[in-house]
Design an enzyme around this catalytic site. Sequence first.
Site, PDB file in Angstrom:
ATOM      1  N   LEU A   1     -10.490  -6.920   0.585  1.00 27.83           N
ATOM      2  CA  LEU A   1     -10.783  -5.545   0.142  1.00 27.83           C
ATOM      3  C   LEU A   1     -11.120  -5.510  -1.338  1.00 27.83           C
ATOM      4  O   LEU A   1     -11.846  -4.647  -1.809  1.00 27.83           O
ATOM      5  CB  LEU A   1      -9.561  -4.648   0.391  1.00 27.83           C
ATOM      6  CG  LEU A   1      -9.325  -4.178   1.819  1.00 27.83           C
ATOM      7  CD1 LEU A   1      -7.934  -3.565   1.944  1.00 27.83           C
ATOM      8  CD2 LEU A   1     -10.386  -3.165   2.217  1.00 27.83           C
TER       9      LEU A   1
ATOM     10  N   GLY B   1      -7.601  -7.946  -7.923  1.00 28.17           N
ATOM     11  CA  GLY B   1      -7.097  -7.297  -9.131  1.00 28.17           C
ATOM     12  C   GLY B   1      -6.356  -8.271 -10.011  1.00 28.17           C
ATOM     13  O   GLY B   1      -6.479  -9.489  -9.840  1.00 28.17           O
TER      14      GLY B   1
ATOM     15  N   PHE C   1      -3.378  -9.118 -10.108  1.00 25.69           N
ATOM     16  CA  PHE C   1      -2.252  -9.858  -9.542  1.00 25.69           C
ATOM     17  C   PHE C   1      -2.652 -10.765  -8.396  1.00 25.69           C
ATOM     18  O   PHE C   1      -1.895 -11.633  -8.005  1.00 25.69           O
ATOM     19  CB  PHE C   1      -1.190  -8.892  -9.038  1.00 25.69           C
ATOM     20  CG  PHE C   1      -0.552  -8.088 -10.125  1.00 25.69           C
ATOM     21  CD1 PHE C   1       0.380  -8.650 -10.973  1.00 25.69           C
ATOM     22  CD2 PHE C   1      -0.911  -6.765 -10.318  1.00 25.69           C
ATOM     23  CE1 PHE C   1       0.957  -7.910 -11.981  1.00 25.69           C
ATOM     24  CE2 PHE C   1      -0.325  -6.021 -11.330  1.00 25.69           C
ATOM     25  CZ  PHE C   1       0.608  -6.595 -12.170  1.00 25.69           C
ATOM     26  N   GLY C   2      -3.834 -10.524  -7.823  1.00 29.49           N
ATOM     27  CA  GLY C   2      -4.217 -11.328  -6.681  1.00 29.49           C
ATOM     28  C   GLY C   2      -5.254 -10.623  -5.835  1.00 29.49           C
ATOM     29  O   GLY C   2      -5.850  -9.647  -6.251  1.00 29.49           O
ATOM     30  N   VAL C   3      -5.443 -11.165  -4.624  1.00 22.67           N
ATOM     31  CA  VAL C   3      -6.466 -10.636  -3.719  1.00 22.67           C
ATOM     32  C   VAL C   3      -5.817  -9.691  -2.707  1.00 22.67           C
ATOM     33  O   VAL C   3      -4.703  -9.929  -2.260  1.00 22.67           O
ATOM     34  CB  VAL C   3      -7.165 -11.797  -2.987  1.00 22.67           C
ATOM     35  CG1 VAL C   3      -8.253 -11.285  -2.065  1.00 22.67           C
ATOM     36  CG2 VAL C   3      -7.730 -12.779  -4.000  1.00 22.67           C
ATOM     37  N   VAL C   4      -6.537  -8.629  -2.365  1.00 24.93           N
ATOM     38  CA  VAL C   4      -6.026  -7.678  -1.377  1.00 24.93           C
ATOM     39  C   VAL C   4      -6.853  -7.796  -0.092  1.00 24.93           C
ATOM     40  O   VAL C   4      -8.086  -7.797  -0.141  1.00 24.93           O
ATOM     41  CB  VAL C   4      -6.095  -6.234  -1.923  1.00 24.93           C
ATOM     42  CG1 VAL C   4      -5.584  -5.248  -0.883  1.00 24.93           C
ATOM     43  CG2 VAL C   4      -5.313  -6.115  -3.218  1.00 24.93           C
TER      44      VAL C   4
ATOM     45  N   LYS D   1      -1.476  -7.431  -0.194  1.00 22.39           N
ATOM     46  CA  LYS D   1      -1.775  -7.986  -1.511  1.00 22.39           C
ATOM     47  C   LYS D   1      -1.124  -9.352  -1.620  1.00 22.39           C
ATOM     48  O   LYS D   1       0.098  -9.482  -1.524  1.00 22.39           O
ATOM     49  CB  LYS D   1      -1.271  -7.046  -2.617  1.00 22.39           C
ATOM     50  CG  LYS D   1      -1.648  -7.527  -4.000  1.00 22.39           C
ATOM     51  CD  LYS D   1      -1.220  -6.548  -5.094  1.00 22.39           C
ATOM     52  CE  LYS D   1      -2.176  -5.386  -5.210  1.00 22.39           C
ATOM     53  NZ  LYS D   1      -1.951  -4.598  -6.447  1.00 22.39           N
TER      54      LYS D   1
ATOM     55  N   ASP E   1       0.093   1.709 -15.475  1.00 24.13           N
ATOM     56  CA  ASP E   1      -1.240   1.166 -15.219  1.00 24.13           C
ATOM     57  C   ASP E   1      -2.055   2.132 -14.371  1.00 24.13           C
ATOM     58  O   ASP E   1      -2.684   1.755 -13.395  1.00 24.13           O
ATOM     59  CB  ASP E   1      -1.122  -0.196 -14.531  1.00 24.13           C
ATOM     60  CG  ASP E   1      -2.393  -1.024 -14.711  1.00 24.13           C
ATOM     61  OD1 ASP E   1      -3.228  -0.657 -15.559  1.00 24.13           O
ATOM     62  OD2 ASP E   1      -2.568  -2.012 -13.980  1.00 24.13           O
TER      63      ASP E   1
HETATM   64  P1  ATP Z   1      -4.495  -3.919 -10.906  1.00 24.12           P
HETATM   65  O1  ATP Z   1      -4.135  -5.334 -10.588  1.00 24.12           O
HETATM   66  O2  ATP Z   1      -4.357  -3.606 -12.311  1.00 24.12           O
HETATM   67  O3  ATP Z   1      -3.799  -2.962  -9.991  1.00 24.12           O
HETATM   68  P2  ATP Z   1      -6.763  -3.383  -9.286  1.00 24.12           P
HETATM   69  O4  ATP Z   1      -6.201  -2.070  -8.835  1.00 24.12           O
HETATM   70  O5  ATP Z   1      -8.221  -3.425  -9.506  1.00 24.12           O
HETATM   71  O6  ATP Z   1      -6.052  -3.812 -10.604  1.00 24.12           O
HETATM   72  P3  ATP Z   1      -5.551  -4.500  -6.917  1.00 24.12           P
HETATM   73  O7  ATP Z   1      -4.467  -3.487  -7.000  1.00 24.12           O
HETATM   74  O8  ATP Z   1      -5.158  -5.902  -6.669  1.00 24.12           O
HETATM   75  O9  ATP Z   1      -6.392  -4.508  -8.254  1.00 24.12           O
HETATM   76  O10 ATP Z   1      -6.561  -4.036  -5.811  1.00 24.12           O
HETATM   77  C1  ATP Z   1      -7.758  -4.713  -5.582  1.00 24.12           C
HETATM   78  C2  ATP Z   1      -8.647  -3.902  -4.667  1.00 24.12           C
HETATM   79  O11 ATP Z   1      -8.121  -3.886  -3.353  1.00 24.12           O
HETATM   80  C3  ATP Z   1      -8.747  -2.449  -5.049  1.00 24.12           C
HETATM   81  O12 ATP Z   1      -9.754  -2.247  -5.988  1.00 24.12           O
HETATM   82  C4  ATP Z   1      -9.076  -1.789  -3.716  1.00 24.12           C
HETATM   83  O13 ATP Z   1     -10.460  -1.823  -3.488  1.00 24.12           O
HETATM   84  C5  ATP Z   1      -8.366  -2.660  -2.721  1.00 24.12           C
HETATM   85  N1  ATP Z   1      -7.094  -2.095  -2.290  1.00 24.12           N
HETATM   86  C6  ATP Z   1      -5.906  -2.250  -2.905  1.00 24.12           C
HETATM   87  N2  ATP Z   1      -4.925  -1.615  -2.235  1.00 24.12           N
HETATM   88  C7  ATP Z   1      -5.497  -1.033  -1.167  1.00 24.12           C
HETATM   89  C8  ATP Z   1      -5.020  -0.205  -0.095  1.00 24.12           C
HETATM   90  N3  ATP Z   1      -3.736   0.116  -0.001  1.00 24.12           N
HETATM   91  N4  ATP Z   1      -5.888   0.230   0.841  1.00 24.12           N
HETATM   92  C9  ATP Z   1      -7.184  -0.086   0.727  1.00 24.12           C
HETATM   93  N5  ATP Z   1      -7.707  -0.838  -0.253  1.00 24.12           N
HETATM   94  C10 ATP Z   1      -6.893  -1.322  -1.199  1.00 24.12           C
HETATM   95 MG    MG Z   2      -4.324  -1.809  -8.076  1.00 28.67          MG
END
Ligand code: ATP
Ligand code: MG
Length: 903
Positions: free
Chosen positions: A565, A568, A570-573, A587, A688
Amino acid sequence: MAFHNAHHHHLLHLTILLTTLTLTLSDDSTVMTQLATSLYNTPPTWTSSTNFCKWDGITCDSSNHVTSINLPDTSLAGTLPSTLNQLTQLQTLTLPRNSISGDLPSLSNLTLLQQITLDGNKFTSIPPDFFTGLINLQKFTISDNINLSPWTIPSTLDQNTNLITFQASNASITGSIPEIFDKLTNIQNLRLSYNNITGTLPRTFAGSQIQNLWVNNQRVGLSGTLDVLSSMTQLNQVWLQANSFTGPIPDLSNCTLLFDLQLRDNQLTGLVPESLVSLPKLVNVTLQNNMLQGPLPVFKSGVKNVIDRNSFCLPTPGPCDPQVMSLLEVAGAIGYPISLAQSWQGNDACQNWNFISCDSSRKNVTIVSFGRRGFSGFVSPAFANLTSLRSLLLNDNNLAGSIPEILTSFPNLQVIDVSNNNLSGPIPVFPPRVKFVHTGNLLLGQDVSGGPPRSGPGSVTTGGAKKGGSGSPGLVVGIVIGALVFVVIVLFVFFKCYVMKKNQNNGGGPVKDLETGKGKVKVSELKSQTSVDQTEMSVFEGGNVSISVQVLREATDNFSDKNVLGKGGFGVVYRGILPNGNRVAVKRMDPGVMGTKGLKEFQAEIAVLTKVRHRHLVALLGYCINGNERLLVYEYMPQGTLSQHLFEWREHKTKPLSWKQRVSIALDVGRGVEYLHSLAQQSFIHRDLKPSNILLGEDMRAKVADFGLVKNAPDGKYSLETRVAGTFGYLAPEYAATGRVTTKVDVYAFGVVLMELITGRKALDDTIPDDKSHLVTWFRRVLISKENIIKAIDQTLDTNDEETLESILKVAELAGHCTAREPYQRPDMGHAVNVLGPLVEQWKPSRPDEDDGYGGGQSMSVTQLLQQLQGGEGSSRMLDDSFDQTQSSSSGLGGTSGTTDGR
Ligand code: ATP
Ligand code: MG
């Protein structure tokens, strides 16, 4: 061979040998030999050829038993042997400031031992039974042993009733201070500074003989109030600085011996009591960096005091504004909560004070909005001093006591809502123009005080029960006076009981128990069933939140690339589907992100986060630990992030967000963050907040994601320096400069998000000229004129519509307010929600059931269940919302949807 001949001779030898052996054992030479071998750098006299009683630092009694080991500052190294507790006559063990390491041996059952002095060594652990049976122990010191593995003060220490001194500063203590001080009646010195002690000051401190109390500089900090100090009359020196103590400084008038009081760097609130200023022996006091309120205290000359960085009304001594004093009195009745002290500073209550609104002259308080704040305490009669008050909202708290009669004399009052508290006493009668809501107070109108019964549900029955109860003292008197009176009273009681029973059969409910202590418990139980305390609701106990890695592998097709998805800090979602069909986002933390954080700590923190539930917060459903790998499982948000819809809608081939959608998203985010802030003091600051952490449901309603995680990042790795690149545009200046985190950091970031919603531009945009690249700097300059703002609005928005433009301008003003340079100039989230509420309602008149929905129906069954449990918030929220409307349209109150009239 010769054995048989010499049989008898040999036997004699053996007997002599055994006797000598026993003799040797019963003196202490074996243990002392072991001590001499296990220690290094022992004095030159410690040789096997010298009797150990002659060794330097050793004292023996007449029968060659060691009574004292006394070797301070002698560079001793090595360890102490586990046989040390065989020195049965030992009274003193004094080895401070050496380099002895290893585990401390158990000294249990050395009943004569009086002193153990081990400060400044390198011991690695204290056995749990260390203090067992040390019935004569008077002094134990182990400060500055930084190699100790974490240990807690055992509650069995209450058996060491002769303890006078216990010093263990800087000695890796965790846990709380046990309730043992009712037993330790001799204790005078308790020094526990620089540890990681948590919890509250023990209640059993009350009445103790403690003179010297040091619990300053705990890593996380002790919490709770300082109330117990008022009954510690022997206190001389009290060091409590650098903890998380809350509430006001208690009355210290009985602590007449106190000369040194260190309270700085806590979260103390309220007025500085006169009893502190007038303490006769006081020479040194620090109060700085708290949230103390009211007039600046003036100490007697000669008292060294530091009091800066508080919330005093004026920078110089002198009385505060009367309205400010009245409000502080009101706050005092509910224990001066932090949520008030944070913004209730300065001498003008109309200047951004939380939960307070003023008239258009910005001089007189017209609305006090304390609904659903988790306040406990009572309703202060000082409210009556606020003569311009139109609305007094105290609903859904834990207020007890009666409603002051004087409140009925408010000249301008239109609404008073005290519903869902623990109020008791008579129901005051307000003039007909006043809308008075008082449902959900089981004891209200019950004649508990003994006065004449008032009208109200169940009051007739209670009246009967009350009189039945008051018959029994009469009965006792009757026996004493004589048989005649006795018979009369018995008859009287019989009659009353009969009446009472009859009333109960008529549906009197639980009233019978109301007067007994047991009855009270019952009442609060009932209360928690009907209108559950908000603070309790936010955290759900129990529930299995650990999910196996196999399940997550299957759910994500073995973490397949096609399910990514996003990525970020911290890692890949990954997108995933659980076996029961529920959609989740998984995550997968980069290895090392959680740093050196222990498994237990991680689990504990996640356990807390999984319990935080709100309809505008993305639920953390569970976690998985697999080797070094940590996985977090969130509810799936089908429409992705706000940043995708705001900045990348072309790439994603979606429509740009309408203004309606944007304000609605802003309000959702505001509510989510407001809720976080209203949880346990200080600990839930998002830190954040940004569009990629704002996720959208199918209906484009928003939820805030990733709260609590930044806090979990290891220091160093994801500290400011490395995170700045990603989130610089959202960092409040004081956070970037000092790392000082308050809820105002989130308010700032929220302001930046508002700016992004208005302009469609990112907080930081390297692709455009420098003077425009930092959104906040640029936008705050734009704010100066309406024309400039209009030019800055996102091109995709239609601004021809008068109403839309008006709404955008309001949000722009709010964005400016939220990003004020100084944290105290920024409003709290509640204010932002109040501003945004009416803007959303303009298009979407609130329907009672709508706001309670859980985003898009995509959520999981667990979540829905929890949400349902959490319900009830909707109704009181409706009341607040209706106020927002009336405030903005300034039409009268009453008649708005959702309010419930108690009468
Ligand atoms: P940070 O690490 O500062 O939070 P970030 O928000 O860009 O930065 P992540 O939280 O790891 O990074 O999320 C990465 C991506 O995954 C998001 O930009 C979003 O597109 C997707 N994502 C995260 N959580 C969800 C969720 N609960 N449902 C759908 N998509 C999600
Ligand atoms: Mg995030």
